[in-house]
Enzyme design. Structure first.
Site, PDB file in Angstrom:
ATOM      1  N   LYS A 140      58.548  67.395  41.188  1.00 18.68           N
ATOM      2  CA  LYS A 140      58.321  66.615  39.966  1.00 18.68           C
ATOM      3  C   LYS A 140      58.925  67.258  38.712  1.00 18.68           C
ATOM      4  O   LYS A 140      59.309  66.564  37.784  1.00 18.68           O
ATOM      5  CB  LYS A 140      56.831  66.361  39.763  1.00 18.68           C
ATOM      6  CG  LYS A 140      56.272  65.321  40.728  1.00 18.68           C
ATOM      7  CD  LYS A 140      54.936  64.791  40.251  1.00 18.68           C
ATOM      8  CE  LYS A 140      54.472  63.613  41.088  1.00 18.68           C
ATOM      9  NZ  LYS A 140      53.991  64.015  42.435  1.00 18.68           N
ATOM     10  N   GLU A 195      50.146  59.201  32.468  1.00 16.17           N
ATOM     11  CA  GLU A 195      48.891  59.252  33.204  1.00 16.17           C
ATOM     12  C   GLU A 195      49.081  60.227  34.348  1.00 16.17           C
ATOM     13  O   GLU A 195      50.200  60.560  34.720  1.00 16.17           O
ATOM     14  CB  GLU A 195      48.525  57.874  33.754  1.00 16.17           C
ATOM     15  CG  GLU A 195      49.280  57.471  35.017  1.00 16.17           C
ATOM     16  CD  GLU A 195      50.728  57.072  34.748  1.00 16.17           C
ATOM     17  OE1 GLU A 195      51.060  56.797  33.574  1.00 16.17           O
ATOM     18  OE2 GLU A 195      51.513  57.051  35.710  1.00 16.17           O
ATOM     19  N   SER A 252      58.526  68.370  49.706  1.00 17.58           N
ATOM     20  CA  SER A 252      58.469  68.026  48.278  1.00 17.58           C
ATOM     21  C   SER A 252      57.552  68.927  47.455  1.00 17.58           C
ATOM     22  O   SER A 252      57.768  69.087  46.260  1.00 17.58           O
ATOM     23  CB  SER A 252      58.060  66.560  48.113  1.00 17.58           C
ATOM     24  OG  SER A 252      56.852  66.286  48.784  1.00 17.58           O
TER      25      SER A 252
HETATM   26  C1  LIG Z   1      53.807  63.154  43.531  1.00 18.23           C
HETATM   27  C2  LIG Z   1      54.246  63.739  44.813  1.00 18.23           C
HETATM   28  C3  LIG Z   1      54.873  62.970  45.820  1.00 18.23           C
HETATM   29  C4  LIG Z   1      55.054  61.479  45.724  1.00 18.23           C
HETATM   30  O1  LIG Z   1      55.933  61.030  44.762  1.00 18.23           O
HETATM   31  P1  LIG Z   1      57.388  60.454  45.104  1.00 18.23           P
HETATM   32  O2  LIG Z   1      57.806  59.846  43.820  1.00 18.23           O
HETATM   33  O3  LIG Z   1      57.237  59.448  46.207  1.00 18.23           O
HETATM   34  O4  LIG Z   1      58.221  61.592  45.523  1.00 18.23           O
HETATM   35  C5  LIG Z   1      55.329  63.606  46.964  1.00 18.23           C
HETATM   36  N1  LIG Z   1      55.157  64.931  47.142  1.00 18.23           N
HETATM   37  C6  LIG Z   1      54.547  65.708  46.219  1.00 18.23           C
HETATM   38  C7  LIG Z   1      54.395  67.150  46.485  1.00 18.23           C
HETATM   39  C8  LIG Z   1      54.070  65.138  45.024  1.00 18.23           C
HETATM   40  O5  LIG Z   1      53.469  65.920  44.113  1.00 18.23           O
END
Ligand SMILES: *Cc1c(COP(=O)(O)O)cnc(C)c1O
Length: 399
Positions: free
Chosen positions: A95, A117, A383
């Site tokens: 993010k 938010e 992610s």
């Molecule tokens: C917020 C989040 C997601 C989901 O958001 P996408 O916009 O679909 O990538 C996925 N993995 C993590 C670690 C997150 O914090």
């Protein structure tokens, strides 16, 4: 009109095929067009590109590595499993890539305050960090119920100087936080900037957030070739709004031989009401200023959704993913809560890497498919890190 091939760029009205656009009142459309114009200008500006590249390197810690999971691969006995380590970024997830871009843009546009938010607090923490770095006021709206559940993230935001607004209306969760933050935004959209947390919302956000995330795939494509001598056969990423997935996929869209899989949360099962598998079970509709696949009732109102991973818990999905599904360039599958928990433990115990519950959905899909894919290479977008989830998982599994 849809352009013949807009897998990668929306048309001038922000449409990927039939999805995206600006489903918003006229006065907001003017503000969004201003943001689109400012963004078009800034994204080709050499000073901006250099500033962003320098921060990606020295602040976020990019490039994030590609890691070969030797023990997990041996354990599964099929495809080789690799991870793109977005969990190693500053603040622990992908993010920060778009929060940094959005904060820099807001600052350059002379905005006085950034608003957003947050549900579990991950977007709030990444945005608070980016705002502290850039030097702009940050206001995060969060449901009172979520504030009670996510105390450490609330503290992080406050320590970094963000103002956290406790939203006491409705169910006091994410949807109410969106309404509250949006109302505050509408009180002065000329001076405020609403930082959307995924590739969703009205044009230009799906494009802009995607562009800030595509660094993930650009790095991965080169690293993977350098390390293994070829491209991956399959890319796998979890899909909430879709930002980490599109960030990885973008650089590979023209590599026809590379298969791409988005993994949605099947929650308690696709045959129950407790999931958030939008592309798997939804239909085209409108939410938050865009046209996209949507889990909706007969009136077109978003349905309540659920996932063990609060970052995936969204009834809509990015318009570009909606388009990529229709043209069959990306396949969308799902993983249940139980598969996610199993994958969380399996990756932790085979590699010493604790994934975010969101990312564990992508790992779960790879674990399911790898035994049938001998000789292939799978690259998973990890992610985020799972430190935020450890207490929940320990309680759930009686560890
Ligand atoms: C917020 C989040 C997601 C989901 O958001 P996408 O916009 O679909 O990538 C996925 N993995 C993590 C670690 C997150 O914090």
């Amino acid at each position: 009109m849809p352009t013949p091939d807009n897998t990668n760029a929306p048309d001038n009205n922000g449409f990927f095929g039939n999805y995206g656009g600006q489903e918003i009142p006229l006065e907001l459309k003017q503000v969004m067009d201003e943001i689109a114009d400012a963004y078009q200008e800034i994204k080709n500006d050499e000073d901006f590109k250099q500033e962003l590249a320098e921060l990606q390197r020295n602040y976020v810690g990019r490039p994030s590595p590609i890691y070969f999971c030797r023990r997990l691969t041996e354990h599964l006995g099929g495809a080789e499993i690799y991870l793109k380590r977005e969990d190693l970024n500053h603040t622990g997830a992908h993010k920060i890539n778009h929060c940094l871009g959005e904060a820099l843009l807001a600052k350059k546009m002379g905005k006085t305050k950034i608003l957003a938010e947050t549900g579990a607090g991950q977007h709030g923490v990444a945005l608070s960090a980016a705002c502290a770095l850039v030097g702009i006021e940050c206001e995060i709206h969060m449901g009172a119920v979520d504030i009670a559940k996510q105390a450490p993230n609330v503290t992080r935001m406050k320590i970094m100087g963000a103002k956290v607004i406790s939203v006491e209306r409705g169910t006091k969760t994410l949807k109410d936080a969106v309404d509250s933050a949006f109302e505050e935004y509408l009180s002065d959209p000329k001076n405020f900037f609403y930082a959307i947390g995924s590739v969703v919302g009205p044009h230009p956000f799906p494009q802009m957030v995607r562009d800030f995330q595509q660094i993930v795939g650009i790095e991965a494509r080169e690293q993977f070739q350098n390390q293994t001598g070829s491209l991956p056969d399959t890319l796998v990423a979890c899909v909430g709004g879709g930002s980490n997935a599109i960030g990885l996929f973008t650089a590979f869209l023209n590599d026809e031989q590379v298969e791409m899989i988005g993994v949605e949360p099947a929650g308690l099962g696709l045959d129950t009401d407790d999931h958030a598998a939008t592309l798997t079970l939804g239909s085209p509709g409108v939410i938050h200023g865009m046209r996209c696949y949507l889990l909706q009732d007969e009136q077109g109102e978003p349905l309540p959704v659920y996932s063990i991973a609060s970052g995936l818990d969204y009834p809509g999905v990015g318009p570009q993913h909606s388009y990529l599904k229709d043209i069959d360039r990306v396949q969308y599958h799902s993983a249940t809560d139980q598969e996610c928990l199993d994958a969380f433990i399996t990756l932790s115990r085979s590699e010493g890497i604790i994934p975010a519950l969101e990312s564990a959905h992508a790992v779960a899909y790879a674990i399911r498919m790898a035994p049938k894919m001998a000789g292939k290479k799978i690259l998973i977008n990890l992610s985020g890190r799972g430190d935020k989830d450890i207490d929940f998982v320990a309680e759930k599994l009686h560890l």
